[in-house]
Design an enzyme around this catalytic site. Structure first.
Site: not given
Ligand code: BES
Ligand code: ZN
Ligand code: ZN
Length: 488
Positions: A254, A259, A266, A277, A336, A338, A340
């Site tokens: 990834k 992000d 966020k 990210d 967010d 994104e 996947r």
């Molecule tokens: N890049 C983030 C995940 C992440 C969170 C990486 C903290 C490192 C530290 C990912 O893209 C994300 O934001 N995922 C969301 C998914 C949710 C919206 C279903 C998450 O984990 O909150």
């Molecule tokens: Zn994200």
């Molecule tokens: Zn992300």
């Protein structure tokens, strides 16, 4: 940092700093025993004492480092000792030091040397590219370590050190990429980096720009990248060729160079570290560098989906339905989630290599931090052999993984009514539902997903070879996985 080998003993060779690593519970060499009170130094793991031998032995300074008892001193301990040695040399401003082990470890000298050299490379790491106010103590670099060995062991130790150094440099390369700010490492620049890596190592590299992505239908990458002025990229890095005795392994990373969350923005604090990210991509870059430099007899393909997730008038929206490269459609509920979406294109693309395994690495979910914390990588997959190989590689490399289940019930949770899949299934089992989403794009190929959201970044390094910020996690794990495959 250069690592050389010499036959002989640290104690008999002139040096500004000699490092002698000793086991707990073993008598010290006679000429050293006189220099230290036995109660003051026992040789327990990572214990240190600096001696000024005044001619009793040849080095001007003699640093004793404990490795713990012979029975317990595993590769991880050697990694830590290697890092400690470099760091002490740096503190003393000694550019070149000698190092040796008194006694015979219970593990193979070859593997001990791999770990030792890994530790030295990683322990020497700093990310100070953007500092202009460094003093000479801070800019000081240790340039060379010479390992002393007995004649009959020198060849094995030398081979191990060469490999360990390459692996250690793979890790620091990944750390550098993760630590690079989002404005300087955009998807385009990451593509340039892939080309540069190819030029340096002989990897075959292809980078698809936005026009090529559009032409070929990489709908997932394009949707996520749409909101940013920095256009997305897809990268292919290839080592070797498939043949009967050289199975294909695909690594997928990834590469979100930043992000923000997109329109599902966020909160500010959650964004502070989001230049990281692309840590999954960085791990794949590091692994590909190692694979090429060691010229491993395997066909290894690294695939990177890279984009910047930004909110803008042109950004993809919650409610949008995206047609991915596979033809499968995805209902976007949260922009967010994104990772996947861009990974779905890369995972589908991986199938064309008819791989023996697809291993994907990503900072995918915050939920994995809730489940496992910051020191364990989450692992999900459906092929038990592959999961077992990765678990074992985690133990050996020190980058441990822990499996979460992927039972059928979880697959139901990412089905959408208006599209084939939805990109979010609520908070429960957030890491697992993300993984089941990914699994929909790999066909029947053995697949493992490694969620490094907790382990890719650290604010509290706990081991001598760790450093704050980007950890380079994944490089040692995946290289060890490949070494395990080759060992049979
Ligand atoms: N890049 C983030 C995940 C992440 C969170 C990486 C903290 C490192 C530290 C990912 O893209 C994300 O934001 N995922 C969301 C998914 C949710 C919206 C279903 C998450 O984990 O909150
Ligand atoms: Zn994200
Ligand atoms: Zn992300």
């Amino acid at each position: 940092m250069e690592i050389g080998i010499k036959v002989g003993s640290v104690l008999n060779e002139r040096a500004d700093l000699g490092v002698l690593c000793v086991f707990e519970g073993q008598p010290l060499p006679a000429e050293v025993a006189n220099l230290v009170e036995a109660e003051d130094f026992r040789g327990s793991a990572n214990e240190k004492v600096l001696l000024y031998p005044r001619g009793a032995v040849s080095p001007r300074r003699l640093l004793l480092i404990g490795i713990g008892s012979i029975g317990k001193a595993n590769v991880e301990q050697f990694r830590q000792v290697g890092a400690l040695a470099v760091q002490e040399a740096r503190k003393l401003k000694v550019p070149e030091f000698t190092i040796g082990v008194d006694g015979q470890p219970s593990i193979s000298l070859f593997e001990a040397a791999v770990a030792f050299a890994e530790g030295m490379e990683m322990g020497a790491y700093r990310f100070w590219r953007y500092r202009t106010n460094l003093n000479t103590a801070q800019t000081f670099e240790v340039t060379k370590a010479t390992i002393f060995a007995q004649a009959e062991n020198a060849a094995a130790i030398n081979q191990g050190a060469v490999i360990g150094r390459v692996i250690g440099r793979g890790v620091t390369y990944a750390r550098d990429l993760v630590n690079s700010p989002g404005y300087s490492l955009t998807p385009e620049k990451l593509g340039d980096e892939a080309v540069a890596l190819g030029g340096r190592t002989g990897l075959k590299v292809k980078v698809f720009d936005k026009a090529q992505l559009t032409e070929q239908g990489f709908g997932g990458i394009l949707a996520v990248g749409k909101g940013s002025l920095n256009e997305p990229r897809f990268m292919i890095m290839e080592h070797g060729q498939a043949s009967a005795d050289k199975p294909t392994i695909c690594f997928v990373g990834k590469g979100l160079t930043f992000d923000s969350g997109g329109l599902s923005l966020k909160p500010a604090e959650a964004m502070e570290t989001m230049k990281s990210d692309m840590a999954g991509a960085a791990a794949v870059f590091g692994v590909m560098q190692v694979v090429a430099e060691l010229n491993l007899p395997l066909h290894v393909v690294g695939l990177i989906s890279s984009a910047e997730n930004m909110p803008s008038g042109d950004a993809y929206r919650p409610g949008d339905i995206v047609t991915t490269l596979s033809g499968k459609t995805v209902e976007v509920l949260n922009t967010d989630a994104e990772g996947r979406i861009i990974l779905s294109d890369a995972l589908f693309y991986a199938q064309r290599y008819n791989p023996k395994a697809i291993v994907e690495v990503s900072t995918l979910t915050g939920a994995i931090i809730i489940a496992l914390g910051m020191r364990t990588t989450g692992m999900m997959g459906t092929d038990q052999t592959l999961l077992d190989q990765l678990s074992k590689a985690g133990e050996v490399s020190g980058e441990r993984v822990w499996a979460l289940p992927m039972w059928d019930e979880y697959h139901q949770m990412v089905k959408s009514e208006v599209a084939d899949l939805k990109n979010m299934a609520g908070r429960p089992a957030g890491s697992i539902t993300a993984a089941t989403f990914l699994a929909a794009f790999v066909g029947d190929y053995p697949f493992a997903h490694l969620d490094i959201a907790g382990t890719a970044w650290t604010t509290s390094p706990a081991k001598p070879y760790e450093s704050a910020r980007g950890t380079g996690v994944g490089v040692r794990l995946l290289v060890e996985y490949l070494r395990g495959l080759l060992a049979g």
